[in-house]
Enzyme design. Structure first.
Site: not given
Ligand code: URA
Length: 436
Positions: A195, A173, A180, A94, A199
């Site tokens: 967050s 989320d 947000r 990620h 995931k």
């Protein structure tokens, strides 16, 4: 504790109480925090209340235990996948997002060419950082949406999948992130970490490598904040049984020589063919080494797989498996505008953020989730900081489908690069490696 928060229709906690604890700098008890997330997801806690809570978190922070509980609560809001039945290790990457960051494209097939499964469940771009799915959709026929059966079959066969994350993963989320986004609370480290990690943990990967970026084109401009985010996420992954490491990488300058969609695919294919810009190759290789080490292959010869065509074979299979044609011509822009050097010298600076914003204004990114992107739009860079330039030499080319977009893009680029007398001091692309 999802579904267990109400007793006979009576809510066991009260949002104002939870908000007040965080507002006053206290630690929210685990059961109250789980309730807050669950009650918000089911619509009992109002957006106004959750906005106040997220602002209190932004201002006062959270303990490691609070972040862990919040992440668990977000995972529990949806489905949790498992790739155990595949019979091979799974490893994911990620990136916190940057300008010209196309690394997932060459990385997933490269790692899969070593027999490892890479479930890369990705998103679309919003704002100045591009989305992996938007880039791949430049390839004629390529399909981002896969059923769970298709995802498993492709992981078992090709090994690499880049596809859209299903809506069942961490729905809390999704709701919280949208809130947000419009309340100035994106930048809180506990909220970003929970967050992203909710995931990734819900996705069910065995191991995870994080590319946490710092600098002008990154979420975290400040290196110390990026380090804190990386450490928080590595701890969350490790505590949840996902082997996690992070690289802290420089995002002050765009990555590679392309910013956009189709042009980033073209550059990724160059890397898979054994060429491509040095910074893109360096980061792809560094992340692949980390991923393969976590998957039990610390000595994998990653560069060789780029040179001998194995990674390219995996790419072609991966694209075909999702109905894309790896040989089809990529979309070309209708209009181009090249900016040239005004003087002889050395390019001393090229700021990632304004280049990202300019590519976005050219049509490569979207301002609203429902907007389409223009696949041929973006920017091709001809030089990078440290390169010598002569007056009149092309510096970069703006690509668009409509020439009226050039003025707004050029506005974003005012002051974004500089030609000087001396080459800038070189900074490492990979600054640090963070482990549990
Ligand atoms: N990406 C996410 O998925 N969540 C954040 O909070 C920030 C970036």
């Amino acid at each position: 504790m999802t579904g267990a928060q109400t007793t006979g229709g009576v809510e066991p906690f009260d949002a104002v109480q939870v908000i007040s604890i965080k507002r006053d700098g206290g630690v929210v008890p685990g059961d109250a925090l789980r309730w807050m997330i669950d009650a918000y997801t089911r619509g009992y806690v109002a957006d106004a209340q959750m906005s106040a809570f997220t602002m209190a978190v932004l201002l006062n922070g959270m303990t490691r235990e609070e972040i862990r509980v919040m992440t668990d609560a977000m995972i529990a809001s949806g489905e949790r996948m498992s790739f155990g039945a595949l019979g091979k290790p799974t490893v994911d990457k990620h990136s916190t997002g940057g300008v010209g960051d196309k690394i997932t494209l060459p990385l997933a097939p490269l790692v899969a060419s070593f027999g490892v499964a890479v479930p890369q469940l990705s998103g679309r771009g919003l704002g100045h950082t591009g989305g992996t799915l938007d880039k791949l959709e430049s390839i004629p026929g390529w399909r981002a949406a896969l059923s769970n059966d298709e995802l498993f079959a492709q992981l078992a066969g090709v090994g690499a999948v880049i596809c859209a994350a299903g809506s069942g993963l961490a729905p809390a989320d999704k709701k919280l992130y949208a809130l947000r986004d419009v309340t100035g609370t994106v930048e809180a480290i506990p909220l970003i970490a929970s967050s992203i990690m909710s995931k990734k943990i819900a996705e069910g990967t065995d191991s995870l490598v994080l590319d946490v970026k710092f600098g002008s084109g990154a979420f975290m401009k400040d290196v110390d904040k990026a380090r804190e985010l990386a450490r928080t996420m590595v701890a969350l992954g490790t505590d949840s049984g996902v082997a996690t490491t992070a690289l802290l990488t420089d995002m002050n300058t765009p990555l590679g020589l392309t910013i956009g969609n189709a042009n980033e695919v073209r550059e990724s294919v160059e890397v898979l063919a054994g060429g491509g810009p040095a910074d893109v190759v360096e980061l792809t290789v560094a992340l692949a080494r980390e991923m393969l080490a976590l998957a039990g292959q610390p000595d994998a010869d990653v560069e060789k797989a780029l040179q001998d065509g194995r990674a390219m074979d995996a790419w072609r299979e991966m694209i075909r498996a999702q109905d894309g044609d790896p040989d089809a011509p990529l979309p070309q822009p209708r209009e181009t505008h090249t900016v040239t050097a005004s003087a002889d010298g050395v390019l001393t600076r090229m700021e990632a953020l304004p280049f990202g914003i300019a590519a976005w204004r050219l049509g490569a990114g979207r301002a609203r989730a429902q907007d389409p992107v223009i696949h041929a739009a973006g920017i091709d860079l001809h030089v990078k900081p440290g390169d010598a330039v002569r007056a009149g030499q092309p510096l970069f080319t703006l690509l668009a489908d409509d020439e009226t977009r050039f003025a707004r893009a050029a506005e974003a680029l005012e002051g974004a690069w500089e030609i000087g007398a001396e080459a800038p001091a070189s900074a490492p692309l990979v600054l640090e490696r963070i482990t549990a």
